[in-house]
Enzyme design. Structure first.
Site, mmCIF file in Angstrom:
data_model
loop_
_atom_site.group_PDB
_atom_site.id
_atom_site.type_symbol
_atom_site.label_atom_id
_atom_site.label_comp_id
_atom_site.label_asym_id
_atom_site.label_seq_id
_atom_site.Cartn_x
_atom_site.Cartn_y
_atom_site.Cartn_z
ATOM 1 N N TYR A 82 0.159 -0.686 -4.154
ATOM 2 C CA TYR A 82 0.104 0.411 -3.183
ATOM 3 C C TYR A 82 1.275 1.352 -3.437
ATOM 4 O O TYR A 82 2.353 1.227 -2.849
ATOM 5 C CB TYR A 82 0.146 -0.117 -1.743
ATOM 6 C CG TYR A 82 -0.984 -1.057 -1.380
ATOM 7 C CD1 TYR A 82 -2.151 -1.124 -2.135
ATOM 8 C CD2 TYR A 82 -0.875 -1.892 -0.275
ATOM 9 C CE1 TYR A 82 -3.183 -1.990 -1.796
ATOM 10 C CE2 TYR A 82 -1.903 -2.760 0.079
ATOM 11 C CZ TYR A 82 -3.050 -2.812 -0.688
ATOM 12 O OH TYR A 82 -4.064 -3.671 -0.345
ATOM 13 N N ARG A 89 -0.936 4.907 9.919
ATOM 14 C CA ARG A 89 0.076 5.734 9.272
ATOM 15 C C ARG A 89 1.096 6.281 10.260
ATOM 16 O O ARG A 89 2.025 6.974 9.878
ATOM 17 C CB ARG A 89 -0.605 6.871 8.498
ATOM 18 C CG ARG A 89 -1.533 6.343 7.421
ATOM 19 C CD ARG A 89 -2.065 7.422 6.531
ATOM 20 N NE ARG A 89 -1.021 7.976 5.678
ATOM 21 C CZ ARG A 89 -1.250 8.823 4.677
ATOM 22 N NH1 ARG A 89 -2.479 9.206 4.429
ATOM 23 N NH2 ARG A 89 -0.261 9.287 3.952
#
Length: 335
Positions: free
Chosen positions: A65, A298
């Protein structure tokens, strides 16, 4: 009327490991930025810390990631909070060597699927450093490597467990045959697979196998990259390197079908004082064999919303309403 248990976060054990974690986990793919239009470190740290504050104890990340970015952000966010979480990360997508099977290319060079013992021993040290910890609670092979015998992979993982560097073993993006091979070679506690209302192929063989063998399923993309969030309407435009741009699952026709599904789910959601997204996540962890749902966030607001899904207990009637609406609207969903 709300079930009295709806104030409590649902927790479950990861396989036979003895490690218990919240049924709702935080997935950090988006936090890495890659394929998600970049990342905001401060917001990401807030999202991780808000998840913990809201009762989420399972944090899932991976070196791939953002080539270490997500792990480093997770490490920063967990300073002073490490004892509050079950920390999961992965191995097997490598860029320090070109052994194994070529998978894709970053701007910086090729990434290979490789689960040889040498790479796993190297990777775990890199992850421990980036995460700022001395042990990984759940260590997962990210993608399967067709060039390395599973026996060799498990030998390395079992060694790391003996050394106290990892506490349990998982595998991701597997087949039922892969799972059987892992079980023959050692103790596999969980698999991590994509599962949602629009992708239910695990129901046929994987889920029954995992139930029989005591292997947990950590589902990812429970909201199908946001398609089932109730917030991606027919008029949404995707830009930049957002992977949803051009994805046939996000066609206008499909989003219209999903909008009709959401109308039915909204009735159930309202009865629980919940959002459609929370209800979809709650439905996911009440499917046979699905032990955990990894949800991306997020920012702190998204994290708090996801966490509340772990406090919802859908009734048999609720599940029947949702299943009927899904059958009606999603059966011919393209992509």
């Amino acid at each position: 009327m709300l079930d009295r248990q709806e104030n409590e976060m649902l927790t479950r054990e990861i396989g036979r490991s003895g490690i218990e974690a919240s049924a709702i986990g935080l997935g950090t793919w988006a936090i890495g930025g890659w394929m998600w239009g970049g990342t905001d470190e401060a917001k990401s740290i807030s999202a991780i810390q808000a998840s913990i504050d809201e009762g989420i104890s399972l944090i899932d990340t991976a070196p791939a990631y953002g080539q270490g970015v997500a792990e480093e952000i997770v490490g920063k966010a967990l300073k002073g909070r490490r004892d509050k979480v079950v920390l999961a990360t992965k191995c097997g997508l490598v860029w320090h060597t070109q052994k194994g099977n070529h998978f894709f290319d970053y701007d910086s060079g090729p990434v290979h699927r490789y689960l040889g013992k040498d790479a796993i021993i190297f990777e775990v040290e890199q992850s421990l450093r980036r995460l700022g910890t001395d042990v990984i609670d759940h260590y997962i092979t990210h993608w399967q490597d067709p060039t390395t015998p599973i026996d060799e992979t498990m030998e390395a993982l079992e060694l790391l467990k003996t050394q106290g560097k990892i506490r349990s073993i998982g595998a991701s993006n597997t087949t039922a045959d892969d799972v059987r091979a892992y079980l023959d070679a050692g103790q596999l506690d969980a698999v991590q697979e994509e599962y949602s209302m629009v992708k239910r192929d695990l129901d046929a063989s994987m889920a029954p196998l995992c139930i029989e063998e005591g292997v947990s399923i950590l589902s990812y993309s429970s909201l199908a990259l946001g398609l089932l969030s109730g917030k991606v309407g027919p008029d949404r435009v995707f830009e930049g390197d957002d992977q949803r741009k051009g994805n046939p699952r996000f066609s206008m026709a499909n989003r219209e079908k999903v909008a009709r599904l959401m109308q039915a789910i909204e009735v159930v959601a309202d009865a629980h004082g919940a959002t459609c997204a929370q209800t979809v996540i709650a439905w996911t962890v009440q499917q046979p064999g699905i032990t955990f749902s990894l949800c991306g966030a997020r920012d702190a607001g998204q994290a708090a919303e996801n966490a509340k899904a772990g406090r919802i207990r859908l009734s048999a009637e609720d599940l029947a309403i949702i299943d009927a609406a899904a059958t009606k609207n999603l059966t011919n969903l393209d992509g």
